[in-house]
Design an enzyme around this catalytic site. Structure first.
Site, PDB file in Angstrom:
ATOM      1  N   GLU A 194       0.896  -1.160   0.000  1.00  0.00           N
ATOM      2  CA  GLU A 194       0.000   0.000   0.000  1.00  0.00           C
ATOM      3  C   GLU A 194       0.923   1.195   0.000  1.00  0.00           C
ATOM      4  OE1 GLU A 194      -2.532   1.118   3.461  1.00  0.00           O
ATOM      5  OE2 GLU A 194      -1.973   2.932   2.366  1.00  0.00           O
ATOM      6  N   CYS A 205      -2.843   7.787   5.178  1.00  0.00           N
ATOM      7  CA  CYS A 205      -2.802   7.413   3.753  1.00  0.00           C
ATOM      8  C   CYS A 205      -4.082   7.808   3.053  1.00  0.00           C
ATOM      9  CB  CYS A 205      -2.527   5.926   3.581  1.00  0.00           C
ATOM     10  SG  CYS A 205      -2.903   4.919   4.998  1.00  0.00           S
TER      11      CYS A 205
END
Lengths: 504, 504
Positions: free
Chosen positions: A245, A282
Site C-alpha cells: 500500500e 494514507c
C-alpha cells in the site's frame, strides 16, 4: 553490532534503545522458527486460532499503558489518537477471530462425483489454506494499526500463518514492546515458538524479503521503498506476492450545491480530515475540488481561516518534516499552485502549521498531484463537472475518492461516480475518507500506485492475501479437513454449485 | 508484412496461412477497441453477460466442424480428443454463465452504519468489479480449452472484461477461426466491437503485454516464456498481475498395498495418463513412485510391455518433438535414470513412441525431476515412505500429486497427504491427474514454478483473477450497483457479518 536510536519528534532528542540491528544469521534463525511454527499452526482447528487472536487482543489491552507510552515518545501523535489506535488493533484481532470462527473465508466448495455433459466427473473439494510465513513491514504513521500489531499481522495469522515483522525505524521501542506483548499472550495461550518473529534494521528487512521461507510480504509505506522491496522479490528464485500500500492523494469533490448548502460544515470537515493526525494518513484528502465563484470562495475562505488559526502539529520524524516544505515548494514552482496559507515551524521538534494551496482545475497536471505527507491540501477551483473529470486524469490512482453533493444533484453525482470508479478502491459520499472502518465490507486498496494488488489491507477480506486454494479429488474422509467432509459442518459451503449456510 | 506459416505435425509439411503478423500499430488499435468496449461491457447487467457467454457457446458448437478441422491439421491431436475439447470449451462458457447469473463471485458485502466498539461506523458496501482489458496467451497443447476460446478468455469475459488474445504460433488458423466464431456470435448478440481482439506473432505478444491498456495477463506455457513475459511486466510503468501456469511434474505415488492389489489396473491407468494426448498435458504424471520388490516389479513390467507395444504418437510441433529426446538423454546422463523403454520415431511428421525410465528413490535429484513434455515417465523405486517424502523434496512444485493406496493404508495415506500438501494445488486419490474437471471446486494451480499465483486457471473461481474490490461508503442508492442496494436481491450477500442467500 549496531544498536538502534529512537527520536522523540516532540523535541528532536535522540536516545539509544539498546535494541540491536538484526544480522543475517538472526533473520535466518527467525524465519527458521517461523517455518517450524507453521507446521504446528496449520494443524490447529479454527476455534483454537480464533482463541489465540482473542488472547492477543486481551494481552494488548492489558499492556495498553506501556505501549501507548512508548508510542507517545516515538511518534508525537496525540494520546487520545494512540489509545484509539490501540483499541482499533485489539478490535481488529477480535474481528478476525469472528471471521475465523465463521469460516466463510475458507471458500469451501464441494462438487460431488456424477455425470456431467463431458462424461463422469470425479468428486472435487476445495478450500483455501494458509500459504506459510509472512513478512510484515510496519508503517511510521500507525505505530499500532499498521505495525507489529496491525492489520497485516492479524490477517496473516488469522489465515493460519506465522508472521515475521520488520520493525519500523521510527518506533523501535513501540515495536519491541508490541512484539513482546504478542509473544507473552501467544505463549500463555500455548502457541508454538516462532508464531511471531521480529527483525530490526533496514538491511535485515532486505534479507527477510529475500529469505526462501517467506511466502508473502505485507507493506504499507512509500512508493520508493515499495519499489525497492519489489526489486528484491524480482531477484528471488521463487517469486512471492508483494502486497504494497504505497501512495494516495484521495481526491475530494464538493459540488456547487453542497458548497452553497453546507459551507461551514464542509470547511470544518475538510480541514479536520486534512489535518487529523497532522495529515499523516494514507487516506488524507490531498486535493479537493471546490467550485469557482462565490459559493466556492466562501468555503475556501473558511478553510484558510482555520489554517491560519491552527496551532503547530508534530510530524512523525525528521524525514517527513524535511520533505514537507520541499514538496510544497515543488507544488508551487513546478505544479503552478498558489499558496493561500504558508506553514510555519513550531517551537520544538518536528512541528509545523498547515499549508493551503490553490489552483484552477484547467491548470492541474501531475506536477501538482504529488502526495505531500502532512497537513497540506491543494484546493482546485472548477467551473464545470467536465473540468473535474478532466483534472482527475492527472491525479494518480488513489485509495479513495470522496463526493459531497446535495440529494437533488443525482446527475452530477452519477457522472463523478463513473469517473471515480476506475481511479480508486473506495468512494465516499458526504463524508471523509480518513477514519477507515475496520469491518467486513471495507476496501483499503486501489489501482496502482495506490496499491499493487487486487485485495484490501483493511477489513476481513484482507485474509485472502495470505491463503491459496487446495483441492482434494476423490479423497477418503480420513485425509479431508473437517470443513470438507460430508455431513453438517460449521462453515458455509458451495455444494454442487449451490451455496449453503453453515449447519445446512 | 510477415505472413504466418502453419505446419501439419502429422506430415511436417508447412503452408502459408495468409495471416499477417500484427505490427505495433495493429496491437494499439486492438487494445484501444478493447478499452472502448470495456466502458460498454461494464455497464451491462449480469443477465446480459450470462446470455453473451451462452451465445458464444452455441456459436462454437455451430462452428464445430470448421474448428476441429483446423485443429486436426495444426495439432495432430486425435479427432475425438479435439471434439471433446471443443465441447469442454462450450461447457466452460456455459458454466461461467451460470456463475454470473448466480452472482456469488461478486462477494457482495454490506456493513450498515451503526455503533461499533470504536465509535459510530459509516455504511460500507463492497463487491468485486472487473479490472479492464485482459491479455490471454494461447497454449500449444490445448488449441481450444487453453487458447482463444479457453478458460482464461471465458473467465475474463465472465468477470466483465474485454479480452485480447495472442494466437499461439502452433495453431494460427485454428486461432483465427476460433476468434471469428466468437466475434460472429458476440456481434449477433449485440456485444460492442472490441469485446474480443486477437494479435499474431511473438513481437505482437510482447507489445501487447507492455500496452498500458492491458490490466492482467493470462498465460499457459513454458517457464522460460513465462519469465520473459514477467520481465516485460516488470518494466511497465504500471505493474499488472501475471497469471502464469508454467511447469508441472505431477508426482504420482503407488503404495505397496495398491501395487499388489491392483497391479494391472494401475499399469493400464498410469500408462494411459502418461500417454494420453501424447503426454502433452500439464497434468501428466511425469514421475511415478513404485515400491521396490516383487509387487513393484510386476507393475513396472506391465508399464514396460505397454510402452513396447505402443504405436507412435504425433507431437504438437517440431520444438516439442526435438526437445523430447534431448530431455530424455539429460535425465539419463545427468539425472542418473536407466532407460527401460527407449522411444523410436514414427514414419511421418513429429511422431514417436513412449519412453520409460527408472531410478531408485534414494538417487532422485532435481536433475531427474525435469518436466519432459511428451509420452515419458520416470518410475521411482522406493523401499519406504520416508524415501518417497525425501525424494519429493527434489521434485519441483506441481499442479497435482496423486496417491494410490488401499483403504486400510490410512497411516501412509496421511503421511503422503501431509507431504504433498505444500507441494501442489490438487491431490488426487486413486485416480489420475489428467482430465481436469471443469467445475466449481476445481483448482488448477500450485506453488511456484507450477504457477505464480494464488488462484486457479480452471473452474469457476478462476473468475477472481480478473476482478478487484470496490467499496461505496454512505452511498445514496442512485450510485450503487443493483446488487448492493437495500432490499431483496438476486445474489448472496454478507450483511453485517452474516451470510445471506440470494432472495433473502
Amino acid at each position: 553490532m549496531t544498536t538502534l536510536t529512537t527520536t522523540d519528534p516532540r523535541t528532536g532528542a535522540h536516545s539509544d534503545t539498546g535494541i540491536e540491528a538484526t544480522d543475517a544469521a538472526g533473520v535466518a534463525a527467525t524465519t527458521a522458527a517461523a517455518a517450524s511454527a507453521f507446521a504446528d499452526l496449520r494443524s490447529r482447528p479454527r476455534a483454537w486460532r480464533a482463541g489465540l487472536l482473542r488472547a492477543l487482543a486481551d494481552g494488548l489491552e492489558a499492556d495498553r499503558a506501556a505501549l501507548v507510552d512508548a508510542a507517545l515518545a516515538e511518534t508525537g501523535l496525540p494520546e487520545a489518537r494512540l489509545n484509539g489506535e490501540l483499541s482499533r488493533s485489539a478490535f481488529q484481532f477480535r474481528l478476525f477471530a469472528d471471521a475465523v470462527d465463521e469460516g466463510g473465508y475458507l471458500e469451501a466448495i464441494i462438487d460431488h462425483s456424477g455425470p456431467t455433459p463431458l462424461g463422469p466427473g470425479p468428486d472435487v473439494r476445495r478450500m483455501l489454506v494458509p500459504i506459510g510465513p509472512v513478512a510484515v513491514f510496519g508503517a511510521s504513521n500507525f505505530p499500532f494499526a499498521f505495525s507489529v500489531i496491525g492489520g497485516d499481522t492479524a490477517s496473516a495469522l488469522a489465515a493460519g500463518n506465522p508472521v515475521v515483522v520488520k520493525a519500523h525505524s521510527s518506533h523501535p521501542v513501540t515495536s519491541q514492546r508490541s512484539f513482546e506483548s504478542l509473544v507473552r499472550a501467544a505463549s500463555a495461550y500455548g502457541a508454538p515458538e516462532g508464531t511471531f518473529g521480529i527483525v530490526y534494521g533496514q538491511q535485515a528487512g532486505a534479507v527477510l524479503v529475500a529469505d526462501p521461507v517467506i511466502t508473502a510480504v505485507g507493506f504499507t509505506g512509500s512508493l520508493s521503498t515499495g519499489k525497492i522491496l519489489q526489486a528484491i522479490i524480482d531477484e528471488r528464485e521463487t517469486p512471492i506476492p508483494f502486497y504494497g500500500e504505497l501512495s494516495s492523494l484521495n481526491p475530494l469533490v464538493i459540488t456547487p450545491g453542497a458548497a452553497s448548502a453546507r459551507t461551514a460544515a464542509l470547511g470544518e470537515g475538510l480541514f479536520g480530515s486534512v489535518t487529523g493526525s497532522a495529515g499523516q494518513l494514507c487516506t488524507k484528502p490531498g486535493i479537493a475540488f471546490v467550485p469557482a465563484g462565490a459559493e466556492g470562495d466562501a468555503l475556501v475562505a473558511d478553510v484558510v481561516t482555520r489554517a491560519q488559526d491552527a496551532a503547530a502539529q508534530t510530524l512523525l520524524n525528521s524525514r517527513i518534516h524535511g520533505a514537507f516544505d520541499e514538496i510544497r515548494e515543488r507544488l508551487i514552482a513546478e505544479g503552478g499552485a498558489r499558496s493561500l496559507v504558508a506553514p510555519h515551524a513550531g517551537a520544538d521538534g518536528f512541528s509545523l502549521t498547515p499549508a493551503v494551496l490553490e489552483i484552477a482545475a484547467t491548470d492541474v497536471t501531475p506536477a501538482v498531484a504529488e502526495e505531500a505527507f502532512g497537513p497540506l491540501v491543494v484546493l482546485v477551483r472548477y467551473a464545470s463537472t467536465g473540468e473535474i473529470t478532466a483534472a482527475l486524469q492527472a491525479v494518480p490512482h488513489s485509495l479513495t475518492a470522496t463526493i459531497h453533493s446535495q440529494p437533488e444533484e443525482a446527475e452530477v453525482r452519477g457522472e463523478l461516480t463513473d469517473a471515480a470508479r476506475d481511479l480508486v478502491g473506495r468512494i465516499v459520499y458526504d463524508g471523509y475518507p480518513t477514519g477507515v472502518r475496520v469491518s467486513w465490507a471495507m476496501n483499503h486498496g486501489g489501482p496502482w500506485p495506490a496499491t499493487n494488488t487486487q485485495h484490501t489491507s483493511v477489513g476481513v477480506t484482507a485474509l485472502r492475501r495470505f491463503l491459496r486454494p487446495l483441492a482434494w479429488q476423490d479423497a477418503p474422509a480420513d485425509v479431508l479437513p473437517a470443513e470438507l467432509r460430508d455431513g453438517t459442518v460449521d462453515v458455509p459451503r458451495r455444494v454442487d454449485g449451490v451455496l449453503e449456510l453453515a449447519g445446512a
